[in-house]
Design an enzyme around this catalytic site. Sequence first.
Site, PDB file in Angstrom:
ATOM      1  N   ARG A   1       0.805  -1.224   0.000  1.00 38.45           N
ATOM      2  CA  ARG A   1       0.000   0.000   0.000  1.00 38.45           C
ATOM      3  C   ARG A   1       0.834   1.267   0.000  1.00 38.45           C
ATOM      4  O   ARG A   1       0.562   2.208  -0.748  1.00 38.45           O
ATOM      5  CB  ARG A   1      -0.933   0.039   1.221  1.00 38.45           C
ATOM      6  CG  ARG A   1      -2.224  -0.701   1.025  1.00 38.45           C
ATOM      7  CD  ARG A   1      -2.668  -1.301   2.328  1.00 38.45           C
ATOM      8  NE  ARG A   1      -1.708  -2.331   2.709  1.00 38.45           N
ATOM      9  CZ  ARG A   1      -1.816  -3.607   2.350  1.00 38.45           C
ATOM     10  NH1 ARG A   1      -2.854  -4.010   1.689  1.00 38.45           N
ATOM     11  NH2 ARG A   1      -0.889  -4.490   2.667  1.00 38.45           N
ATOM     12  N   THR A   2       1.826   1.323   0.873  1.00 36.57           N
ATOM     13  CA  THR A   2       2.550   2.583   1.002  1.00 36.57           C
ATOM     14  C   THR A   2       3.260   2.915  -0.306  1.00 36.57           C
ATOM     15  O   THR A   2       3.151   4.021  -0.832  1.00 36.57           O
ATOM     16  CB  THR A   2       3.539   2.523   2.186  1.00 36.57           C
ATOM     17  OG1 THR A   2       2.805   2.171   3.351  1.00 36.57           O
ATOM     18  CG2 THR A   2       4.220   3.863   2.416  1.00 36.57           C
TER      19      THR A   2
ATOM     20  N   LYS B   1      25.226  -4.138  -2.635  1.00 38.95           N
ATOM     21  CA  LYS B   1      26.684  -4.162  -2.893  1.00 38.95           C
ATOM     22  C   LYS B   1      27.461  -3.531  -1.742  1.00 38.95           C
ATOM     23  O   LYS B   1      28.679  -3.369  -1.836  1.00 38.95           O
ATOM     24  CB  LYS B   1      27.008  -3.376  -4.162  1.00 38.95           C
ATOM     25  CG  LYS B   1      26.330  -3.862  -5.413  1.00 38.95           C
ATOM     26  CD  LYS B   1      26.815  -2.993  -6.574  1.00 38.95           C
ATOM     27  CE  LYS B   1      26.026  -3.218  -7.837  1.00 38.95           C
ATOM     28  NZ  LYS B   1      26.340  -2.205  -8.848  1.00 38.95           N
TER      29      LYS B   1
ATOM     30  N   ARG C   1      11.199   3.872   2.734  1.00 36.51           N
ATOM     31  CA  ARG C   1      10.945   2.913   3.821  1.00 36.51           C
ATOM     32  C   ARG C   1      12.218   2.117   4.055  1.00 36.51           C
ATOM     33  O   ARG C   1      12.857   1.665   3.095  1.00 36.51           O
ATOM     34  CB  ARG C   1       9.802   1.972   3.456  1.00 36.51           C
ATOM     35  CG  ARG C   1       9.708   0.793   4.404  1.00 36.51           C
ATOM     36  CD  ARG C   1       8.471  -0.026   4.197  1.00 36.51           C
ATOM     37  NE  ARG C   1       7.289   0.723   4.597  1.00 36.51           N
ATOM     38  CZ  ARG C   1       6.063   0.194   4.614  1.00 36.51           C
ATOM     39  NH1 ARG C   1       5.869  -1.055   4.257  1.00 36.51           N
ATOM     40  NH2 ARG C   1       5.038   0.926   4.995  1.00 36.51           N
TER      41      ARG C   1
ATOM     42  N   HIS D   1       5.692   6.157  11.249  1.00 36.12           N
ATOM     43  CA  HIS D   1       5.065   5.991   9.926  1.00 36.12           C
ATOM     44  C   HIS D   1       4.034   7.117   9.778  1.00 36.12           C
ATOM     45  O   HIS D   1       2.828   6.887   9.770  1.00 36.12           O
ATOM     46  CB  HIS D   1       4.414   4.607   9.855  1.00 36.12           C
ATOM     47  CG  HIS D   1       4.025   4.148   8.480  1.00 36.12           C
ATOM     48  ND1 HIS D   1       4.022   4.977   7.372  1.00 36.12           N
ATOM     49  CD2 HIS D   1       3.613   2.933   8.030  1.00 36.12           C
ATOM     50  CE1 HIS D   1       3.622   4.273   6.318  1.00 36.12           C
ATOM     51  NE2 HIS D   1       3.366   3.031   6.699  1.00 36.12           N
TER      52      HIS D   1
HETATM   53  C1  NCD Z   1       2.013  -1.005   8.068  1.00 40.61           C
HETATM   54  C2  NCD Z   1       3.516  -0.829   8.129  1.00 40.61           C
HETATM   55  O1  NCD Z   1       4.208  -1.100   7.158  1.00 40.61           O
HETATM   56  O2  NCD Z   1       3.947  -0.385   9.179  1.00 40.61           O
HETATM   57  N1  NCD Z   1       1.547  -1.192   6.771  1.00 40.61           N
HETATM   58  C3  NCD Z   1       1.279  -0.100   5.989  1.00 40.61           C
HETATM   59  O3  NCD Z   1       2.120   0.738   5.756  1.00 40.61           O
HETATM   60  N2  NCD Z   1       0.026   0.036   5.533  1.00 40.61           N
HETATM   61  C4  NCD Z   1       1.486  -1.974   9.032  1.00 40.61           C
HETATM   62  C5  NCD Z   1       2.056  -3.355   9.058  1.00 40.61           C
HETATM   63  O4  NCD Z   1       2.914  -3.713   8.264  1.00 40.61           O
HETATM   64  O5  NCD Z   1       1.596  -4.116   9.912  1.00 40.61           O
END
Ligand code: NCD
Length: 309
Positions: free
Chosen positions: A58-59, A87, A108, A136
């Site tokens: 999703r992100t 690397k 991320r 997040h």
């Molecule tokens: C979350 C995350 O990556 O922290 N997912 C997301 O970004 N929608 C929650 C999770 O992974 O449990």
Amino acid sequence: MLDFKGKDILDGAQFTREEIEHILDVAEDMRERLEKNRSLNIMEGYVLGALFFEPSTRTRLSFETAMHRLGGSVVGFASAGTSSSAKGESLADTIRNVDQYVDVIAMRHPQIGSARIAAEVAESPVINGGDGAGQHPTQALLDLFTIRSERGQVDGNTITLCGDLKYGRTVHAGVELYKHYDCKLIFVAPDALKMPPEITARLRDQGVEVEETTDLEAAMAEANVLYMTRIQKERFEDPAEYKRLKGSYILTREMVERINPNLTILHPLPRVDEITTDVDDLPGAAYFRQARNGVYVRMALIALVTGRM
Ligand code: NCD
């Protein structure tokens, strides 16, 4: 006038209530514009670097969708294994390089504090898409946007956060936003996965009403909003400990119908077994709408930090 141009989005705690509301209002504007047009030209000629060193559906895809719908373009990678970090390149070097190509970075990474390191070396604004068990903030903003759109307003709600509150970065960022509102927070977690005590203590010091319990049913009866989370398997050192804790809380349709049919149910997703699929078509099950809202909120953030809105 609030000015976000050039700002990094790193942590839920960085925002004032006024800033949060401005971001949500811009996101609402994005939603309305997208209802009339499939895409806009606000970010024409701009490039987003989407650097995902950790798994994401999703992100990453909503950041990419957001940039495409804004009329911009995207470069990036979806796993550390396909970047030069495989690397042995340092995070700082990778960021310094990507910074030569793009106008804004969404990242991320598994390490807490990585987004801040990236922000220190990049000229372009950096948006944290999750730094390990840390923060997040874009998820927290879209969660708040969803509460506002499902419940009409954020103030006045009792919000129950359930599951892995120790390692869950979405709830760590979320509480930093909820604290600006007149909301009661109920934390439901197994003892081993409680919200870090320093966070709970700080919230209480700041005047937030926080209750901690292991009783999900009692918390559901009191809440308007239930935010379920996944046990963060990848953060456990001991797989046996994960096995022991997985399945701690499972929300079923029967529970919602019996205890509180008016509950708004959120989940950042992915779900493993925390919500049974028969919950999905209840009117209060908002988690797929929540995922859609991620596009509007990320459109708003991209446009704001690049100074295009
Ligand atoms: C979350 C995350 O990556 O922290 N997912 C997301 O970004 N929608 C929650 C999770 O992974 O449990």
